[in-house]
Every structure is written in structure tokens, then in C-alpha cells.
Motif scaffolding. Structure first.
Motif, PDB file in Angstrom:
ATOM      1  N   UNK A  11     -32.674  10.976  60.693  1.00  0.00           N
ATOM      2  CA  UNK A  11     -31.663  10.303  61.501  1.00  0.00           C
ATOM      3  C   UNK A  11     -31.956   8.824  61.672  1.00  0.00           C
ATOM      4  N   UNK A  12     -32.897   8.297  60.915  1.00  0.00           N
ATOM      5  CA  UNK A  12     -33.221   6.879  61.045  1.00  0.00           C
ATOM      6  C   UNK A  12     -32.061   6.026  60.560  1.00  0.00           C
ATOM      7  N   UNK A  13     -31.825   4.937  61.255  1.00  0.00           N
ATOM      8  CA  UNK A  13     -30.810   3.984  60.845  1.00  0.00           C
ATOM      9  C   UNK A  13     -29.423   4.232  61.398  1.00  0.00           C
ATOM     10  N   UNK A  69     -30.930   0.352  55.101  1.00  0.00           N
ATOM     11  CA  UNK A  69     -32.279   0.203  54.545  1.00  0.00           C
ATOM     12  C   UNK A  69     -33.249   1.180  55.203  1.00  0.00           C
ATOM     13  N   UNK A  70     -33.150   1.321  56.524  1.00  0.00           N
ATOM     14  CA  UNK A  70     -34.004   2.286  57.224  1.00  0.00           C
ATOM     15  C   UNK A  70     -33.697   3.712  56.776  1.00  0.00           C
ATOM     16  N   UNK A  71     -32.436   3.980  56.590  1.00  0.00           N
ATOM     17  CA  UNK A  71     -32.032   5.324  56.177  1.00  0.00           C
ATOM     18  C   UNK A  71     -32.546   5.654  54.784  1.00  0.00           C
ATOM     19  N   UNK A  72     -32.450   4.693  53.876  1.00  0.00           N
ATOM     20  CA  UNK A  72     -32.918   4.961  52.512  1.00  0.00           C
ATOM     21  C   UNK A  72     -34.439   5.088  52.457  1.00  0.00           C
ATOM     22  N   UNK A  74     -36.227   6.327  54.854  1.00  0.00           N
ATOM     23  CA  UNK A  74     -36.566   7.593  55.514  1.00  0.00           C
ATOM     24  C   UNK A  74     -36.310   8.781  54.595  1.00  0.00           C
ATOM     25  N   UNK A  75     -35.496   8.622  53.576  1.00  0.00           N
ATOM     26  CA  UNK A  75     -35.170   9.739  52.690  1.00  0.00           C
ATOM     27  C   UNK A  75     -36.176   9.926  51.567  1.00  0.00           C
ATOM     28  N   UNK A  76     -37.115   8.993  51.440  1.00  0.00           N
ATOM     29  CA  UNK A  76     -38.143   9.151  50.423  1.00  0.00           C
ATOM     30  C   UNK A  76     -39.071  10.290  50.836  1.00  0.00           C
ATOM     31  N   UNK A  77     -39.471  11.119  49.898  1.00  0.00           N
ATOM     32  CA  UNK A  77     -40.337  12.253  50.260  1.00  0.00           C
ATOM     33  C   UNK A  77     -41.708  11.780  50.743  1.00  0.00           C
ATOM     34  N   UNK A  78     -42.186  12.473  51.750  1.00  0.00           N
ATOM     35  CA  UNK A  78     -43.491  12.180  52.311  1.00  0.00           C
ATOM     36  C   UNK A  78     -44.516  13.095  51.650  1.00  0.00           C
ATOM     37  N   UNK A  79     -45.584  12.530  51.061  1.00  0.00           N
ATOM     38  CA  UNK A  79     -46.562  13.383  50.377  1.00  0.00           C
ATOM     39  C   UNK A  79     -47.374  14.230  51.322  1.00  0.00           C
TER      40      UNK A  79
END
Length: 79
Positions: A11-13, A69-72, A74-79
Motif C-alpha cells: 500500500x505504499x504510495x 515511485x514509492x509504489x514501484x 515496494x513491488x520489488x520482491x524482498x529476498x
């Protein structure tokens, strides 16, 4: 069953983008009133409101860009 430990909320951004949209709409109304397109207001025909409205539109666009930008990110996978 949902495993909440591995899935993060995305829900960021949204706050920045929502405020940006409100700023664009409000700035548009103020600009139109300042340019005397929307008559019957205390702000109608006063150039200062057209300038303030234009500035608010620019701030709204900036907020939407920051939110996207914040939303994109936040959608990157976290290792």
C-alpha cells in the motif's frame, strides 16, 4: 490459510497519489476561477488564484510521481 510473514502489504504510495489527485482537482478549480471561466465566486477574475492553482497542479503532479515511485519500489520482491 494465508501466511502473513512472507507477504508484505503493498500500500505504499497511495497516500501521496491520493493527495496529488485532490491537489490537481482543487488547483484546476482555482485556476478556472482565477481565469474567470467559473464565474460567481469571490476568486473569479483574480489572476492570483490562477497562479496559485497552477502551482497546486504542479505540486499534485509531483505528489503523484513520488507516490508512483514509492509504489514501484515496494513491488520489488524482498529476498
Amino acid at each position: 490459510m494465508v501466511n502473513n510473514e512472507t507477504e508484505r502489504p503493498r500500500l505504499k504510495g497511495w497516500l501521496a497519489m491520493s493527495l496529488g489527485l485532490v491537489a490537481i482537482v482543487l488547483g484546476g478549480v482555482w485556476t478556472l476561477q482565477g481565469l474567470d471561466v467559473l464565474p460567481y465566486s469571490a476568486m473569479s477574475g483574480q489572476t492570483v488564484w490562477a497562479v496559485v492553482g497552477g502551482g497546486l497542479i504542479m505540486a499534485g503532479l509531483l505528489l503523484i510521481a513520488v507516490g508512483m515511485r514509492r509504489r514501484s519500489s515496494a513491488q520489488k520482491p524482498v529476498p
